[in-house]
Design an enzyme around this catalytic site. Structure first.
Site, PDB file in Angstrom:
ATOM      1  N   TRP A 113       0.670  -1.224  -0.091  1.00 30.18           N
ATOM      2  CA  TRP A 113       0.260   0.026  -0.331  1.00 30.18           C
ATOM      3  C   TRP A 113       0.703   1.182   0.112  1.00 30.18           C
ATOM      4  CZ3 TRP A 113      -1.992   3.084   4.506  1.00 30.18           C
ATOM      5  CH2 TRP A 113      -0.883   2.946   5.646  1.00 30.18           C
ATOM      6  N   ASP A 114       2.276   1.087   0.410  1.00 29.69           N
ATOM      7  CA  ASP A 114       3.081   2.289   0.365  1.00 29.69           C
ATOM      8  C   ASP A 114       3.074   3.132  -1.037  1.00 29.69           C
ATOM      9  OD1 ASP A 114       3.848   0.168   1.952  1.00 29.69           O
ATOM     10  OD2 ASP A 114       5.636   1.309   2.588  1.00 29.69           O
ATOM     11  N   GLU A 125      -0.426  -2.208  12.579  1.00 27.93           N
ATOM     12  CA  GLU A 125      -0.115  -3.752  12.520  1.00 27.93           C
ATOM     13  C   GLU A 125      -0.208  -4.223  13.846  1.00 27.93           C
ATOM     14  OE1 GLU A 125       3.136  -3.745   9.854  1.00 27.93           O
ATOM     15  OE2 GLU A 125       1.747  -3.933   8.129  1.00 27.93           O
ATOM     16  N   GLN A 145       1.670   3.057  14.078  1.00 32.11           N
ATOM     17  CA  GLN A 145       2.109   4.082  13.368  1.00 32.11           C
ATOM     18  C   GLN A 145       0.653   4.541  13.189  1.00 32.11           C
ATOM     19  OE1 GLN A 145       3.396   1.223   9.989  1.00 32.11           O
ATOM     20  NE2 GLN A 145       1.946   2.603   8.701  1.00 32.11           N
TER      21      GLN A 145
END
Length: 770
Positions: free
Chosen positions: A354-355, A485, A558
């Site tokens: 997805w980066d 995550e 994050q």
């Protein structure tokens, strides 16, 4: 990315920290009216160049991971490494798939007799011209080595050594030939490719070498039944060069690589016919042309300007070149560490995450929409695999894998099955990238050639994932994992549900745009589901819990829920946005990736907390940028993680473009909201913004902000509100932006299609017309 990877790295890093702690040197440097704390380790060296686009040092970093790379989108290598990687060349079955190593037959080093005492070589990376140079000023000559991946001859890595003799002051001095000792350091045989033994060949009276082979293991026997061929040609390398004392000479050594032996040979033969200086000039011309199309310039803050130049250089080194000598190969995406890395687990193996769509895509789209098109095309090329994955998991439409490489199938490492199973938000992120692309380009051709299908099939996936909860009257999406995550197998991830809702709404909108050539079933049904998707929100605390049943106080890895404010731009009260930012900053792990702080900085700018934003802006890059070549690490010093971390770079660029410049992409307009200078800068210029075919430059100074129009697409005339009145934009016009905005740029409606409602969490019927 990988939750388990992050955890394992922390354990390893703590051991390394004990050994490295004594090596830390803290420099306090003053710039303007503020000061910056710069942490520097012994394995990093000083950049001595005063030019923003050149990074120079007198000694190389002791850690080879911080060496720069050269690349052109087809082929890339880290300078002085024994490894070359090629776009789309992978080896390994499923989760073991990684970039296949090619020996670096073009890796040539000047012998230590030239680079050690008494000589002081200067090592430089020129980001404007795409070349790494070593310059050694000797008693009788100046030796310059140039290393670059050719931007026109894209199958080629070039290593040139120029020797310029010096004139001796004594006319009676007896001149001897100049000898330059060199060595070829190709490294060991490849473990990934079964190369045949190199064989010599004579081409144009020159002895050259050729080695061809095949990858040893296919990625997926269903989608890749056969291994991939690869063939390399390279020039012979002597152990020394001899130059007469009376004239200069350029020695050129090259290596070409391609999956097609004929292509590799054809380009190699062409290169041999080129003059050395002309070969270099052709390469430079392509880089100069590229930067003429767009770029970012910062004045008053040299370090910041250098970082920005470095980011765009590393991006462009991994993206396809245009106008090349031979047709480009199929493009296989932009991975988190770029094309020059990806052979190991730590480098994310060259996989796509997805980066790409969330962190790298937006800034690239703004200046280089053709590259954004190429990134979306990688997803389009693999939709048949996404359709099979959806069926395999009992869903409809397209479900894209968390990690993909050569075949487009799931290639997440065996260590980490949870991310592959639950991080389904990547499918929504791809739709969000498509949404942004359509907003900036209105590319009808893209819609006709797969765009309509990918958008509507992604909506079908989310429609099949949403299950009505008769107690709440809302649709739930269960068994997912958001960007954080540290929490898996959750229900109603707030980020996942919003990107899912946007995907469903976008399909309704695109169905209208495509109705003359593409038939969609019940597009309003997608909007009905989106309208009633669950939206976690705590009315008492006025904030968004990260997911249903999130326990307040739990730490996260994050940025997750804060992404609602940006990049998703989900509508909410300013007080809610402020509460989200304040709370999640306190529970985010300090050792997380840089992108988190980039998004927090943008959020603080949006709520006009500029001092807080500046602090977080500095936090988003300090400790991640490694000297002297501005190579980003995934983790903050003293940890390292993945290196040349394009994901972190992408988040940082977004802080500048969408935070300080205030740009916002909407389906019906482009906005500039509260444009301001980054900390300590005196000028910030974004050149080559491509909106609906136009070419715009936003120039932010101390006294004023202007928008200059270079060109306009006649099919999409633009009107801008400059804070006082509407202005028709025409080529050559410069508009002064008075006040804080928002300044809106609009064109004609697109096919009179109604914009999506883009709101979720309603447990009553969607009103007709929304």
């Amino acid at each position: 990315m990988w939750n388990f990877l992050a955890r394992n790295k922390q354990v390893a890093a703590m051991l390394g920290l004990l050994a490295a702690a004594a090596l830390v040197v803290i420099f306090l440097t003053t710039r303007g009216g503020g000061h910056t704390v710069v942490e520097k380790f012994m394995d990093e060296t000083e950049d001595i160049s005063d030019e923003a686009h050149i990074f120079s040092t007198l000694s190389l970093p002791s850690d080879d991971r911080f060496m720069p790379s050269v690349g052109n989108g087809h082929i890339a290598t880290n300078v002085f490494s024994d490894t070359v990687y090629m776009n789309g060349l992978y080896n390994g079955r499923k989760g073991e798939s990684h970039r296949a190593r090619i020996p670096a037959w073009a890796n040539i080093r000047l012998k230590s007799t030239l680079t050690n005492h008494p000589y002081s070589p200067v090592y430089s990376l020129d980001t404007k011209h795409g070349v790494f140079q070593v310059t050694v000023d000797r008693d009788r000559s100046v030796v310059t080595q140039r290393i670059f991946a050719h931007k026109f001859y894209t199958r080629t890595i070039v290593n040139q050594i120029q020797v310029v003799p010096k004139t001796h002051a004594d006319p009676n001095f007896v001149h001897h030939e100049i000898w330059i000792a060199i060595s070829q350091m190709a490294g060991p045989d490849s473990k990934d490719i079964a190369f045949e033994s190199p064989i010599p060949e004579i081409i144009d009276d020159t002895i050259v070498w050729k080695a061809c082979g095949k990858t040893k293991e296919t990625e997926d026997p269903v989608y890749q039944p056969l291994p991939v061929d690869v063939c390399a040609y390279w020039t012979s390398v002597p152990d020394h060069l001899v130059v007469p004392h009376f004239r200069s000479r350029v020695f050129t050594f090259v290596m070409t690589v391609d999956k097609n032996e004929t292509v590799a040979r054809q380009e190699f033969v062409k290169i041999l016919q080129e003059d050395g200086e002309e070969l270099f000039e052709k390469h430079v011309e392509r880089w100069v042309k590229l930067y003429q199309q767009g770029g970012m310039e910062i004045e008053g803050h040299l370090e910041l300007a250098k970082i920005v130049h470095g980011i765009w250089y590393y991006f462009m080194s991994s993206l396809p070149s245009e106008g090349t000598h031979l047709p480009a190969d199929k493009f296989f995406g932009l991975s988190p560490t770029g094309l020059a890395r990806g052979g190991t687990f730590d480098d994310y193996e060259g996989h796509n995450f997805w980066d790409t769509e969330i962190w790298m895509f937006p800034s690239i789209l703004l200046l280089y929409p053709r590259y954004a098109h190429a990134l979306l095309q990688y997803r389009l090329d693999n939709v048949y695999v996404a359709a099979e994955l959806a069926k395999l998991t009992g869903n409809k439409g397209y479900r894209f894998p968390w990690e993909s490489a050569y075949t487009g199938s799931e290639v997440t490492q065996p260590c980490c099955p949870e991310v592959a199973e639950f991080e389904q938000h990547i499918t929504g992120c791809i739709a969000f990238a498509a949404r942004q692309y359509l907003a900036m380009t209105r590319d009808e051709n893209w819609l006709k050639h797969g765009g309509c299908s990918i958008v509507t099939n992604i909506a079908d996936f989310w429609a099949s994932r949403a299950v009505i909860n008769y107690t709440t009257g809302l649709y739930d999406i269960e068994n997912v994992m958001g960007p954080d995550e540290d929490h898996s197998n959750i229900t109603n991830s707030v980020f996942t549900n919003v990107v899912a809702g946007y995907s469903l709404y976008l399909a309704q909108y695109v169905s209208c745009l495509c109705k003359s050539y593409y038939m969609a079933k019940s597009p309003d049904h997608w909007a009905d589901i989106a309208w009633s998707l669950a939206m976690p929100y705590d009315e008492t605390l006025n904030y968004h819990p990260q997911f249903q049943d999130y326990k307040r106080g739990d730490f996260i890895k994050q940025a997750d829920a804060v992404l609602l404010g940006f990049p998703l731009q989900y509508p909410m009260n300013i007080s809610t946005r402020a509460n989200d930012l304040t709370y999640y900053e306190t529970v985010t792990r300090s050792n997380g990736p840089a992108m988190t702080w980039s998004m927090h900085s943008i959020g603080q700018l949006d709520i006009e907390e500029n001092l807080k934003a500046a602090k977080l802006f500095n936090k988003s890059y300090e400790g991640y940028v490694r000297e002297p070549f501005k190579v980003w690490s995934e983790l903050r010093r003293p940890r390292v993680g993945a290196v040349n971390f394009l994901t972190g770079m992408g988040g940082f660029l977004q802080t500048l473009m969408f935070g300080y410049a205030g740009l916002r992409i909407h389906l019906d307009r482009l906005e500039v909201n509260r444009p301001q200078l980054p900390p300590e800068a005196t000028r910030f210029r974004i050149k080559g913004i491509k909106y609906l075919g136009s070419n715009l430059t936003l120039d932010i100074g101390i006294m004023e902000t202007t928008l200059t129009v270079s060109s306009i697409d006649v099919n999409w005339p633009l009107t801008m509100n400059n804070g006082r009145y509407n202005v028709t934009l025409v080529p050559g016009l410069t508009v002064t932006l008075s006040g804080s905005g928002p300044f809106t740029i609009r064109s004609l409606p697109w096919k009179n299609c109604k914009l999506p409602a883009d709101t979720i969490g309603k447990n009553y019927l969607r009103p007709i017309g929304l």
